[in-house]
Design an enzyme around this catalytic site. Structure first.
Site, PDB file in Angstrom:
ATOM      1  N   ASP A  12      47.009  42.466  37.055  1.00  0.00           N
ATOM      2  CA  ASP A  12      48.342  42.222  36.481  1.00  0.00           C
ATOM      3  C   ASP A  12      49.478  42.412  37.479  1.00  0.00           C
ATOM      4  O   ASP A  12      50.588  42.786  37.111  1.00  0.00           O
ATOM      5  CB  ASP A  12      48.589  43.136  35.253  1.00  0.00           C
ATOM      6  CG  ASP A  12      47.534  42.934  34.188  1.00  0.00           C
ATOM      7  OD1 ASP A  12      47.060  41.802  34.029  1.00  0.00           O
ATOM      8  OD2 ASP A  12      47.180  43.923  33.515  1.00  0.00           O
ATOM      9  N   LYS A  15      50.022  37.770  39.875  1.00  0.00           N
ATOM     10  CA  LYS A  15      49.325  36.694  40.606  1.00  0.00           C
ATOM     11  C   LYS A  15      49.673  35.310  40.045  1.00  0.00           C
ATOM     12  O   LYS A  15      49.858  34.357  40.800  1.00  0.00           O
ATOM     13  CB  LYS A  15      47.797  36.889  40.525  1.00  0.00           C
ATOM     14  CG  LYS A  15      47.316  38.194  41.130  1.00  0.00           C
ATOM     15  CD  LYS A  15      45.840  38.398  40.912  1.00  0.00           C
ATOM     16  CE  LYS A  15      45.428  38.660  39.487  1.00  0.00           C
ATOM     17  NZ  LYS A  15      45.938  39.911  38.892  1.00  0.00           N
ATOM     18  N   GLY A  39      44.588  37.523  32.466  1.00  0.00           N
ATOM     19  CA  GLY A  39      45.737  36.984  31.744  1.00  0.00           C
ATOM     20  C   GLY A  39      46.822  36.769  32.777  1.00  0.00           C
ATOM     21  O   GLY A  39      47.373  37.734  33.304  1.00  0.00           O
ATOM     22  N   HIS A  40      47.077  35.511  33.127  1.00  0.00           N
ATOM     23  CA  HIS A  40      48.037  35.192  34.188  1.00  0.00           C
ATOM     24  C   HIS A  40      49.250  34.513  33.562  1.00  0.00           C
ATOM     25  O   HIS A  40      49.127  33.472  32.928  1.00  0.00           O
ATOM     26  CB  HIS A  40      47.390  34.280  35.239  1.00  0.00           C
ATOM     27  CG  HIS A  40      46.234  34.947  35.941  1.00  0.00           C
ATOM     28  ND1 HIS A  40      45.430  34.305  36.844  1.00  0.00           N
ATOM     29  CD2 HIS A  40      45.763  36.217  35.866  1.00  0.00           C
ATOM     30  CE1 HIS A  40      44.507  35.147  37.285  1.00  0.00           C
ATOM     31  NE2 HIS A  40      44.684  36.311  36.702  1.00  0.00           N
ATOM     32  N   GLN A 224      41.879  39.515  38.268  1.00  0.00           N
ATOM     33  CA  GLN A 224      41.790  40.976  38.288  1.00  0.00           C
ATOM     34  C   GLN A 224      42.452  41.520  39.566  1.00  0.00           C
ATOM     35  O   GLN A 224      43.310  40.860  40.130  1.00  0.00           O
ATOM     36  CB  GLN A 224      40.332  41.454  38.190  1.00  0.00           C
ATOM     37  CG  GLN A 224      39.688  41.292  36.815  1.00  0.00           C
ATOM     38  CD  GLN A 224      39.324  39.881  36.463  1.00  0.00           C
ATOM     39  OE1 GLN A 224      38.613  39.215  37.203  1.00  0.00           O
ATOM     40  NE2 GLN A 224      39.794  39.399  35.339  1.00  0.00           N
TER      41      GLN A 224
HETATM   42  P1  GDP Z   1      48.657  38.601  36.715  1.00  0.00           P
HETATM   43  O1  GDP Z   1      47.512  38.942  35.836  1.00  0.00           O
HETATM   44  O2  GDP Z   1      48.541  39.203  38.068  1.00  0.00           O
HETATM   45  O3  GDP Z   1      48.931  37.122  36.775  1.00  0.00           O
HETATM   46  O4  GDP Z   1      49.936  39.279  36.042  1.00  0.00           O
HETATM   47  P2  GDP Z   1      50.332  39.266  34.477  1.00  0.00           P
HETATM   48  O5  GDP Z   1      50.851  37.930  34.132  1.00  0.00           O
HETATM   49  O6  GDP Z   1      49.244  39.821  33.643  1.00  0.00           O
HETATM   50  O7  GDP Z   1      51.466  40.367  34.456  1.00  0.00           O
HETATM   51  C1  GDP Z   1      52.601  40.273  35.264  1.00  0.00           C
HETATM   52  C2  GDP Z   1      53.843  40.294  34.370  1.00  0.00           C
HETATM   53  O8  GDP Z   1      54.981  40.524  35.165  1.00  0.00           O
HETATM   54  C3  GDP Z   1      54.114  38.975  33.670  1.00  0.00           C
HETATM   55  O9  GDP Z   1      54.671  39.237  32.419  1.00  0.00           O
HETATM   56  C4  GDP Z   1      55.110  38.282  34.584  1.00  0.00           C
HETATM   57  O10 GDP Z   1      55.930  37.346  33.893  1.00  0.00           O
HETATM   58  C5  GDP Z   1      55.920  39.445  35.063  1.00  0.00           C
HETATM   59  N1  GDP Z   1      56.507  39.332  36.412  1.00  0.00           N
HETATM   60  C6  GDP Z   1      55.966  38.782  37.523  1.00  0.00           C
HETATM   61  N2  GDP Z   1      56.752  39.008  38.591  1.00  0.00           N
HETATM   62  C7  GDP Z   1      57.809  39.725  38.152  1.00  0.00           C
HETATM   63  C8  GDP Z   1      58.955  40.305  38.795  1.00  0.00           C
HETATM   64  O11 GDP Z   1      59.152  40.200  39.996  1.00  0.00           O
HETATM   65  N3  GDP Z   1      59.822  41.000  37.992  1.00  0.00           N
HETATM   66  C9  GDP Z   1      59.629  41.135  36.647  1.00  0.00           C
HETATM   67  N4  GDP Z   1      60.535  41.831  35.950  1.00  0.00           N
HETATM   68  N5  GDP Z   1      58.575  40.598  36.020  1.00  0.00           N
HETATM   69  C10 GDP Z   1      57.653  39.913  36.765  1.00  0.00           C
HETATM   70  P1  IMO Z   2      44.242  39.920  35.569  1.00  0.00           P
HETATM   71  O1  IMO Z   2      43.582  38.727  36.209  1.00  0.00           O
HETATM   72  C1  IMO Z   2      44.080  44.102  34.347  1.00  0.00           C
HETATM   73  C2  IMO Z   2      40.147  45.737  33.393  1.00  0.00           C
HETATM   74  C3  IMO Z   2      39.982  46.146  31.940  1.00  0.00           C
HETATM   75  C4  IMO Z   2      38.988  47.292  32.095  1.00  0.00           C
HETATM   76  C5  IMO Z   2      38.084  46.806  33.229  1.00  0.00           C
HETATM   77  C6  IMO Z   2      36.803  46.171  32.760  1.00  0.00           C
HETATM   78  O2  IMO Z   2      45.146  39.562  34.439  1.00  0.00           O
HETATM   79  O3  IMO Z   2      44.885  40.784  36.595  1.00  0.00           O
HETATM   80  P2  IMO Z   2      36.233  43.823  31.656  1.00  0.00           P
HETATM   81  O4  IMO Z   2      36.711  43.199  30.368  1.00  0.00           O
HETATM   82  O5  IMO Z   2      36.544  43.001  32.867  1.00  0.00           O
HETATM   83  O6  IMO Z   2      34.791  44.228  31.604  1.00  0.00           O
HETATM   84  O7  IMO Z   2      37.072  45.186  31.757  1.00  0.00           O
HETATM   85  O8  IMO Z   2      38.845  45.858  33.967  1.00  0.00           O
HETATM   86  N1  IMO Z   2      40.586  44.346  33.603  1.00  0.00           N
HETATM   87  C7  IMO Z   2      41.848  44.010  33.908  1.00  0.00           C
HETATM   88  N2  IMO Z   2      42.964  44.764  34.012  1.00  0.00           N
HETATM   89  N3  IMO Z   2      44.140  42.779  34.615  1.00  0.00           N
HETATM   90  C8  IMO Z   2      43.025  42.011  34.530  1.00  0.00           C
HETATM   91  O9  IMO Z   2      43.027  40.720  34.890  1.00  0.00           O
HETATM   92  C9  IMO Z   2      41.819  42.615  34.127  1.00  0.00           C
HETATM   93  N4  IMO Z   2      40.563  42.174  33.935  1.00  0.00           N
HETATM   94  C10 IMO Z   2      39.820  43.242  33.623  1.00  0.00           C
HETATM   95  O10 IMO Z   2      41.190  46.564  31.375  1.00  0.00           O
HETATM   96  O11 IMO Z   2      39.658  48.424  32.564  1.00  0.00           O
HETATM   97 MG    MG Z   3      47.108  39.794  33.943  1.00  0.00          MG
END
Ligand code: GDP
Ligand code: IMO
Ligand code: MG
Length: 424
Positions: A12, A15, A39-40, A224
């Site tokens: 998270d 990415k 979840g991207h 991840q």
């Molecule tokens: P990912 O799994 O690495 O793609 O990240 P996620 O989408 O799960 O979580 C990142 C969250 O941070 C999302 O809600 C993005 O919209 C938000 N986000 C990304 N970059 C920034 C930033 O520079 N500032 C803020 N405030 N939010 C950001």
């Molecule tokens: P993105 O791509 C954050 C974590 C889960 C748990 C562990 C194992 O959005 O960054 P799993 O379901 O893979 O067997 O769970 O890994 N986990 C993540 N945490 N972002 C993710 O993906 C994750 N994918 C798995 O919360 O701790």
């Molecule tokens: Mg994510």
């Protein structure tokens, strides 16, 4: 030039946003590992996309998207994503390709994930319950695996499923006293998957090597984070794939020398979802302030994310194992309104100081952070587009982190949108 974007913390990191920005220059975006546990988030104008299996390049209408062999595909989630994108006029036909060698997540994987976690109680991993672990276990176990290519021969798959489901039912009944699952129900679902996803299934390794020959630009999208890597992360509190950039080769059949730039994505602080050690965690008002300001709730499960200070020991390690060339630091804006900020630059474990990350959950659970404290800022950074325009204290924060992790920070996020990035 080919790029890889990979998370350097526990997932998270942002990415999705970084991939979306870089995808402008890419012909192809490839997912090479993980599954619907990812979840991207990509935000374009007023539209928010939360992608789980689809490469984030899908939001650009001319980008080819590849789901390579290393991914575990939940066809139900993928079909939902395809429908969601098509409803926004983003057609995937002729530009989405799924590897015949990618493994399929079926209902019994999700059931097993849930049953096992429930049985573990307090010792649970805190998985996303998306069936990831059980599916990768079937992959390495081989005898009970179903791959996307199997959906192209439904007669053979019917026989295979009868054998697999009979085995799983015996196992789940004995271990968890679970009610039997219906093989026919799974088969009927697979018939639908076969019809709808069949046209997308191909040999993605061939596709990628042809693209390399044609000098196309390929962007590899990690899922991840490196600290969740099955071999190099905080085992057993990890996911079941090589979530660092090391998973790229096995995950799509492209060797590392084809990738010229490896971008490691970090948050300006640290978050983690699920169980496991987290030395710089702030389970207090500071962590809550970060969670509130950064909207730190999971994209896939909605769980509140654990929040803490930036752990430079962890990031220096994950950058090193992945061969990161430069860093994208997201969420600098979220750190506003702290009097002081702490950066963890070493650990004290059993009375000894170390600056090398021990990927051992037992050791890490005993690690005390050694912090460097720097002044914070009050300003709202969300409208700033040049590094020089950041408050001196924010510039100093970035430079301090950079010095400790020894990798240049070239992109800085100051908000969730594509445009809210400072380039250095
Ligand atoms: P990912 O799994 O690495 O793609 O990240 P996620 O989408 O799960 O979580 C990142 C969250 O941070 C999302 O809600 C993005 O919209 C938000 N986000 C990304 N970059 C920034 C930033 O520079 N500032 C803020 N405030 N939010 C950001
Ligand atoms: P993105 O791509 C954050 C974590 C889960 C748990 C562990 C194992 O959005 O960054 P799993 O379901 O893979 O067997 O769970 O890994 N986990 C993540 N945490 N972002 C993710 O993906 C994750 N994918 C798995 O919360 O701790
Ligand atoms: Mg994510």
């Amino acid at each position: 030039m080919n790029f890889c974007v990979v998370g350097l913390q526990w997932g998270d990191e942002g990415k999705g946003k970084v991939v979306d920005i870089l995808a402008e220059k890419a012909d192809i975006v490839v997912r090479y590992g993980g599954g619907a546990n990812a979840g991207h988030t990509v935000i374009i104008g007023e539209t928010k996309f939360a992608l789980h299996l689809m490469p984030s390049g899908a939001v650009r209408p001319n980008t080819t998207c590849v789901i390579a062999n290393g991914v575990v595909v939940d066809p139900a989630v993928l079909l939902e994503e395809i429908a969601g994108l098509e409803a926004k006029n983003l057609n995937l036909k002729g530009r989405l390709w799924i590897s015949a060698c990618a493994h399929v997540v079926l209902d019994y994987h999700k059931l097993e994930d849930r049953l096992r976690e429930e049985a573990l109680g307090a010792g649970k991993i805190g998985t996303t319950a998306r069936g990831i672990g059980p599916c990768y276990a079937d992959k390495t176990g081989r005898s009970f695996a179903v791959r996307m290519g199997d959906l192209l021969d439904m007669a053979a798959l019917k026989q295979k499923l009868e054998h697999i489901v009979a085995y799983k039912n015996k196992l789940f009944s004995a271990l968890y006293n679970a009610a039997p699952i219906s093989c026919n129900e799974i088969y009927q679902k697979c018939l639908d998957y076969s019809k709808k996803l069949g046209p997308y299934i191909c040999n993605t390794t061939e596709l990628l090597h042809k693209a390399l020959d044609e000098k196309k630009t390929i962007l590899f999208e990690g899922a991840q984070g490196s600290l969740l890597d099955i071999d190099h992360g905080t085992f057993p509190f990890v996911t079941s794939s090589n979530a660092s950039a090391l998973g790229l080769g096995p995950g799509c059949g492209v060797p590392p020398q084809q990738i010229q730039r490896l971008i490691g994505v970090v948050k300006a602080y640290t978050t983690r979802v699920g169980s496991g050690p987290f030395p710089s965690e702030q389970d207090n008002a500071i962590g809550q302030r970060i969670r509130d300001k950064g909207h730190e709730y999971g994209t896939t499960t909605g769980r509140p994310r654990r929040c803490g200070w930036f752990d430079a020991v962890a990031v220096r390690y994950s950058a090193a194992i992945s061969g990161i060339t430069d860093i994208a630091m997201m969420h600098l804006d979220t750190l506003a309104e702290h009097e002081e900020l702490n950066i963890c630059h070493a650990y004290q474990i059993d009375g000894k100081t170390t600056d090398f990350f021990p990927a051992d959950s037992n050791l890490l659970a005993r690690a005390q952070c050694v912090y460097q404290t720097v002044p914070g800022w009050k300003d709202d950074l969300s409208g700033i587009s040049r590094f020089e325009d950041l408050p001196q204290t924010a510039q100093n924060y970035v430079k301090t982190v950079e010095k400790i992790i020894r990798v240049p920070i070239k992109m800085i996020g100051v908000g969730p949108r594509r445009t809210q990035v400072i380039y250095r």
